[in-house]
Design a protein around this motif. Structure first.
Motif, mmCIF file in Angstrom:
data_model
loop_
_atom_site.group_PDB
_atom_site.id
_atom_site.type_symbol
_atom_site.label_atom_id
_atom_site.label_comp_id
_atom_site.label_asym_id
_atom_site.label_seq_id
_atom_site.Cartn_x
_atom_site.Cartn_y
_atom_site.Cartn_z
ATOM 1 N N GLU A 1 -14.335 21.169 15.808
ATOM 2 C CA GLU A 1 -13.923 19.910 15.190
ATOM 3 C C GLU A 1 -12.573 20.034 14.485
ATOM 4 O O GLU A 1 -12.196 19.160 13.711
ATOM 5 C CB GLU A 1 -14.974 19.465 14.177
ATOM 6 N N ALA A 2 -11.872 21.127 14.731
ATOM 7 C CA ALA A 2 -10.630 21.391 14.003
ATOM 8 C C ALA A 2 -9.649 20.231 14.108
ATOM 9 O O ALA A 2 -9.010 19.859 13.122
ATOM 10 C CB ALA A 2 -9.986 22.672 14.509
ATOM 11 N N VAL A 3 -9.555 19.620 15.288
ATOM 12 C CA VAL A 3 -8.609 18.516 15.477
ATOM 13 C C VAL A 3 -8.970 17.347 14.565
ATOM 14 O O VAL A 3 -8.114 16.786 13.874
ATOM 15 C CB VAL A 3 -8.601 18.055 16.945
ATOM 16 N N TYR A 4 -10.273 17.014 14.558
ATOM 17 C CA TYR A 4 -10.701 15.893 13.719
ATOM 18 C C TYR A 4 -10.537 16.204 12.245
ATOM 19 O O TYR A 4 -10.093 15.373 11.456
ATOM 20 C CB TYR A 4 -12.161 15.553 14.014
ATOM 21 N N LYS A 5 -10.914 17.433 11.878
ATOM 22 C CA LYS A 5 -10.808 17.804 10.458
ATOM 23 C C LYS A 5 -9.355 17.781 10.003
ATOM 24 O O LYS A 5 -9.040 17.345 8.895
ATOM 25 C CB LYS A 5 -11.415 19.192 10.218
ATOM 26 N N GLY A 6 -8.461 18.255 10.880
ATOM 27 C CA GLY A 6 -7.038 18.242 10.549
ATOM 28 C C GLY A 6 -6.545 16.822 10.352
ATOM 29 O O GLY A 6 -5.874 16.511 9.360
ATOM 30 N N TRP B 1 -1.763 20.083 11.776
ATOM 31 C CA TRP B 1 -2.878 19.881 10.854
ATOM 32 C C TRP B 1 -4.136 20.612 11.309
ATOM 33 O O TRP B 1 -4.898 21.116 10.501
ATOM 34 C CB TRP B 1 -3.171 18.388 10.681
ATOM 35 N N ARG B 2 -4.338 20.703 12.644
ATOM 36 C CA ARG B 2 -5.571 21.352 13.103
ATOM 37 C C ARG B 2 -5.555 22.850 12.819
ATOM 38 O O ARG B 2 -6.596 23.488 12.744
ATOM 39 C CB ARG B 2 -5.796 21.094 14.592
ATOM 40 N N ASP B 3 -4.335 23.412 12.594
ATOM 41 C CA ASP B 3 -4.247 24.850 12.332
ATOM 42 C C ASP B 3 -4.801 25.230 10.960
ATOM 43 O O ASP B 3 -4.990 26.404 10.657
ATOM 44 C CB ASP B 3 -2.788 25.320 12.425
ATOM 45 N N TYR C 1 0.965 12.636 8.924
ATOM 46 C CA TYR C 1 0.332 13.262 10.089
ATOM 47 C C TYR C 1 1.358 13.831 11.088
ATOM 48 O O TYR C 1 1.142 14.894 11.642
ATOM 49 C CB TYR C 1 -0.560 12.241 10.785
ATOM 50 N N ASP D 1 -13.328 26.500 15.501
ATOM 51 C CA ASP D 1 -14.008 25.287 15.045
ATOM 52 C C ASP D 1 -13.766 24.159 16.052
ATOM 53 O O ASP D 1 -12.637 23.729 16.250
ATOM 54 C CB ASP D 1 -13.474 24.890 13.665
#
Lengths: 259, 338
Positions: B202-207, B192-194, B181, B200
């Motif tokens: 939720e990009a942070v969570y998905k990343g 990772w969120r990129d 991470y 999106d």
């Protein structure tokens, strides 16, 4: 194949060591097409090891193996000196069918799938062609109605007959039998031997390691008596069973036949 | 494979049907949001009406619905601090400001939050189950590759597999996750969120989830490799010999004869691994993901409720029981030939 050859299988000075233990000490054998040869002898004589080194389940330590007069493999001191190219070797190995003492059927496949597996996967034959042939073979060994059962539902004798059908499905020229009835209950031995007799009668070349002296006497063209890693005596069944010349053969036959 | 045997499971099926039917009936009878909020006291209602016209909200309204039971809480901030709670069950609305009713209301609220209802997919039980399932799936695939490598006759391949297994079993999963991470994006200059579009929400969570899944799968692969290896090596040698005598190649023998037979022997251990991962999944708290454990801990610290861990245990137990049953069924399916 139409090419002519003298011996379908021949070994010269085959030796096999397991560590310091010499299992095979100098085995010379020539087999002509259509011959039925039974190998008898006390346990630990190297009978199974010899059979298994023929189809490369064991690597010989030294010696030569010829198949159809071609030098299949030549090894000295655990190193391969000469051999046929891999594809050619593979092709010739397919001419050898093997039947094991413990059947070794594939438990997760039905009887029919067991018989069809190798022709479809290895020889890339068409499924329906193979299936038709498999059903024919199963009826030949008397098990056509068991085609869709799993092996675990069959008796030992039935499993062994499936194993024979499975080996025959590859259309081999030689069949190797490694004590095919030793793991069976006595009342199941007969059915398997009958299938083998029928097979011998049809002209199949066969090498059988067996403890069934009656079968050897009735069916074999030649009987080999092996002891301590050598072929101690060989001859026709009449010679071996009627008038054994070697002391060890006499003692062995006496002990097995008098029980 | 045989079709599902309905007769054998008649009792279980009847029980399941009754439970589902009762839930549906209770669910229909359950008072909804409107019914709960219609009981609001006049004072609170006044504040709500006042809020409607202004941009600054003083009343927080929470509504949770869990199949058969519903819960609403209203609390106001500012000069006039008030709070009211209501529980709806079987067509009736109960005031839940004290005693047993209050505890029931809290449980509904906590369970609702820990399951991740109404939140995005990367929250609560949904996160835990999704992460565990995907981890075990990829872990078994990777484990199979590693196991085949480890038992391979090629020395280099066997060494690489052994080293991999040694590394991932010999270091903590938490640090492996930190490396994936933080360290990897640090070195290669990305976040990772990129990986997800900036639009999106939720990009942070998905990343973070992607990073966690990668770390978990790499780690689980090492454990699954041992499971697969021991299953493969438990298959009778005669099976290899029979396949070889029939001319099958090593690859054909493995994929058609050995691995299909070893799958059934892997299942109990994979089931075990699944449950271990399910619990290890709580490590994701460290990279801003909210699983059951993290949420219950947060509720405990922010609301001072010591009861919150009880529904947390129940949720874990229900998930474990469900997957335990599932693995049991799968094992039976694979053993038809024995």
């Amino acid at each position: 194949m139409s090419e002519s050859y003298e011996y379908i299988l021949k070994t010269e000075h085959v030796r096999k060591n397991f560590g310091s233990l010499e299992v095979l000490k100098d085995i010379n054998l020539s087999v002509k097409k259509g011959e039925v040869i039974c190998i008898i002898g006390p346990s630990g004589a190297g009978k199974s090891t010899f059979l298994r080194s023929l189809n490369q389940l064991e690597k010989i330590t030294s010696g030569k193996i010829f198949i159809r007069d071609e030098l299949f493999l030549h090894r000295e001191n655990d190193h391969t000196v000469d051999r046929l190219p891999r594809e050619k070797q593979q092709e010739l190995l397919l001419e050898m069918g093997m039947v094991f003492q413990r059947f070794n059927l594939f438990p997760h496949k039905t009887v029919l799938q067991n018989v069809c597996e190798a022709p479809i996967v290895v020889k890339k034959e068409k499924k329906d062609v193979v299936e038709a042939r498999a059903r024919e073979l199963l009826s030949r060994v008397g098990l056509s109605e068991k085609a869709d059962e799993y092996p675990s539902r069959l008796s030992g004798g039935q499993q062994q007959r499936v194993a024979i059908a499975r080996a025959l499905a590859m259309n081999p020229e030689i069949m190797l039998f490694d004590e095919p009835t030793s793991a069976l209950d006595p009342e199941l031995v007969g059915d398997v031997l009958n299938v083998m007799k029928e097979l011998a009668g049809s002209g199949m070349t066969m090498l059988c390691v067996t403890h069934e002296m009656g079968f050897a006497r009735d069916v074999a063209d030649r009987v080999l008596f092996m002891a301590d890693g050598i072929i101690a005596e060989e001859g026709t069944p009449e010679e071996i069973f009627g008038n054994p010349k070697v002391e060890r053969t006499r003692n062995f036959l006496k002990s097995v036949l008098e029980v | 494979m045989k079709a599902f045997d309905f007769k054998k499971y008649r009792k279980q099926i009847i029980a399941a049907v009754i439970i589902v039917a009762v839930c549906i009936i209770l669910g229909v009878l359950k008072p909804g949001r409107e019914a709960l909020l219609s009981r609001t006291s006049p004072e609170m209602q006044k504040l709500i009406d006042a809020d409607a016209g202004s941009s600054r909200k003083r009343v927080t309204v929470t509504y949770n619905s869990l199949l058969v039971i519903s819960y609403a809480s209203l609390s106001s901030s500012g000069a006039n601090v008030m709070s009211e709670r209501y529980v709806g069950f079987l067509g009736k609305v109960y005031r839940a400001d004290e005693g047993a009713a209050r505890i029931v209301g809290q449980m509904v609220n906590y369970t609702y939050r820990m399951l991740g209802c109404g939140e995005n997919l990367m929250h609560g039980a949904k996160l835990t189950v999704l992460l565990t399932t995907l981890t075990v799936f990829f872990g078994v695939l990777l484990g199979t590759v590693l196991a085949l490598g480890k038992i391979s006759k090629r020395k280099l391949l066997a060494k690489i597999s052994s080293a991999y297994i040694f590394f991932f079993r010999g270091t903590p999963l938490l640090i492996q996750m930190f490396v994936v991470y933080f360290t990897v994006p640090g070195i290669f200059g990305f976040a990772w969120r990129d990986l997800f579009p900036a639009s999106d929400a939720e990009a942070v969570y998905k990343g973070a989830f992607t990073a966690a899944l990668i770390a978990f799968a790499l780690n689980s692969g090492a454990y699954c490799a041992e499971i697969v290896r021991s299953a493969i090596q438990s298959i009778d040698k005669g099976q290899f010999e029979a396949a070889k005598a029939l001319g099958m190649s090593y690859g054909q023998t493995m994929t058609r004869i050995i691995i299909p037979q070893s799958i059934r022997r892997m299942i109990p251990n994979v089931s075990n691994e699944f449950i271990m991962i399910l619990k290890d999944a709580s490590l994701v708290f460290a990279i801003s993901l909210m699983d059951i454990t993290t949420i219950s801990k947060n509720i405990m610290t922010s609301e001072g409720s010591y009861l919150v861990f009880i529904p947390a245990l129940v949720i874990y137990l229900v998930i474990t029981a469900f997957f335990g049953f599932l693995f049991d069924r799968i094992e039976k399916r694979f053993s038809v030939y024995e």
